[in-house]
Write an enzyme that holds these catalytic residues in place. Sequence first.
Site, PDB file in Angstrom:
ATOM      1  N   HIS A  80      57.459 -47.762  19.770  1.00 40.04           N
ATOM      2  CA  HIS A  80      57.871 -49.101  19.334  1.00 40.04           C
ATOM      3  C   HIS A  80      58.996 -49.078  18.305  1.00 40.04           C
ATOM      4  CE1 HIS A  80      57.428 -53.341  18.454  1.00 40.04           C
ATOM      5  NE2 HIS A  80      57.147 -53.098  17.181  1.00 40.04           N
ATOM      6  N   ARG A 116      55.601 -47.744   9.595  1.00 43.02           N
ATOM      7  CA  ARG A 116      56.064 -49.055   9.115  1.00 43.02           C
ATOM      8  C   ARG A 116      54.944 -50.080   9.106  1.00 43.02           C
ATOM      9  NH1 ARG A 116      57.714 -53.450  11.757  1.00 43.02           N
ATOM     10  NH2 ARG A 116      58.241 -52.440  13.738  1.00 43.02           N
TER      11      ARG A 116
HETATM   12  C1  SIN Z   1      54.277 -57.269  16.590  1.00 44.01           C
HETATM   13  O1  SIN Z   1      54.408 -58.497  16.655  1.00 44.01           O
HETATM   14  O2  SIN Z   1      53.203 -56.700  16.788  1.00 44.01           O
HETATM   15  C2  SIN Z   1      55.465 -56.441  16.285  1.00 44.01           C
HETATM   16  C3  SIN Z   1      56.023 -56.783  14.985  1.00 44.01           C
HETATM   17  C4  SIN Z   1      56.543 -55.534  14.340  1.00 44.01           C
HETATM   18  O3  SIN Z   1      57.013 -54.638  15.018  1.00 44.01           O
HETATM   19  O4  SIN Z   1      56.401 -55.427  13.127  1.00 44.01           O
END
Ligand code: SIN
Length: 434
Positions: A328, A363
């Site tokens: 991600h 993060r």
């Molecule tokens: C999410 O909405 O889960 C992703 C947001 C992010 O990457 O902080």
Amino acid sequence: MAFKYDVLIVGSGVSGLYCALNLDENLNVAVVSKSSLDNNNTYLAQGGISTARDKDDIESFIEDTLKAGQYENKIEAVEILAKESIENIEQIVRYGMPLDKENGEIDYTREGAHSINRIVHSKDNTGEIVYKTLIKEVSKRGNISLIEDACLVDIFTEKEKCIGARFLKGDQELHIFSKVLVLATGGIGGLFKKSTNQRHLTGDGIAIALKNKIKIKNLKYIQIHPTAFYEENNKGRRMLISESLRGEGGKLLNKNKERFVDELLPRDVVSRAIFEQMKKDGSQYVYLDATHLGEEYLKNRFSFIYNECLARGTDITKELIKVSPAQHYFMGGIDVDLKSKTSMENLYAVGEVSCTGVHGANRLASNSLLEGLVFSKRAAKDINRIVGNIDIKVKNLDYIDTTVDQAIFDNINIVINEIKKTSEDFSDELFAYR
Ligand code: SIN
């Protein structure tokens, strides 16, 4: 073709556009995007933008960010992030960013590892709305030119200073000289088989940093999001199921429809728990249950996820959602100081391609759009201060270089090889490179 600008920004996500908007309006600025302008990771962000709710929340926001980052964060950067969060949210609201409200007050939502609700959002497609707000503002500025579909190949340097960059646009080379260059080229998800990122984001900025001996940092810190929508035989981008759905009460279930983890632990912890559960279940996915949140609420608050899942055959108001983890986000990147300056003179890096140190090893949810805002504005302010003292000349490089296509291909391999050297996790098929 050769052009000259005061400031060249490569990337049209939140950090590229916001940097452009914070530059002095007498500067001649170009924003170059690898694909269409809106084809960026900002556009895909769902959950929201974290912010200190008020002065009293700053300490707790700092602590949550450090804890999620396993205390590997750069503390000064985290302090700046939290302290400058409110003014930057106010600035985008002045640009017209609509934030969801409840009884006239901002509706803060919650995601994993936040100790309180402190995430501002526009329903569940906050990134799209941020992008649209910023690009609308950019289009009002006569000093900002926009160039689409131009792939960054390398930077130009002279006496170890950055003086511009070369791009491939269609079959034409584009040479853009600039007093200052800002890399806002995004992450590395396009290198992975399973990622929530746009497929064309292949770590171009990192490759260029490696080739030009610009300092990089923390390449091993790659974030796996716990809940991407599972589709058999999907070879494209994985659709994200926002953590805010768990923040608002969504539950993770195993094959026997039992809970197996606290859904609001940090992302790395939840992703690991899901992998273990998938192994135990002998399954490619676990379930996310949001049915108890109610049809009307889901259709309104999570309209994007509702519609996207429905289009893929799952009615989230009635059915369990099949999810599994996917790459991600990239916490590592080009090492920058607190003004987003890289180790090369006249070169800045902002957003996911940079490593401000704010995220540490992992993060905290919804800190990426905030980092993009805070540190790209800091870059712009520093550029406004120094740019008047820089002079560059357009060089005559008016030739077609047939090695350009090969250079783009090489850039991808440079990043893959470098990350493989630092990371142990990538043998598994789930993380494998494409
Ligand atoms: C999410 O909405 O889960 C992703 C947001 C992010 O990457 O902080």
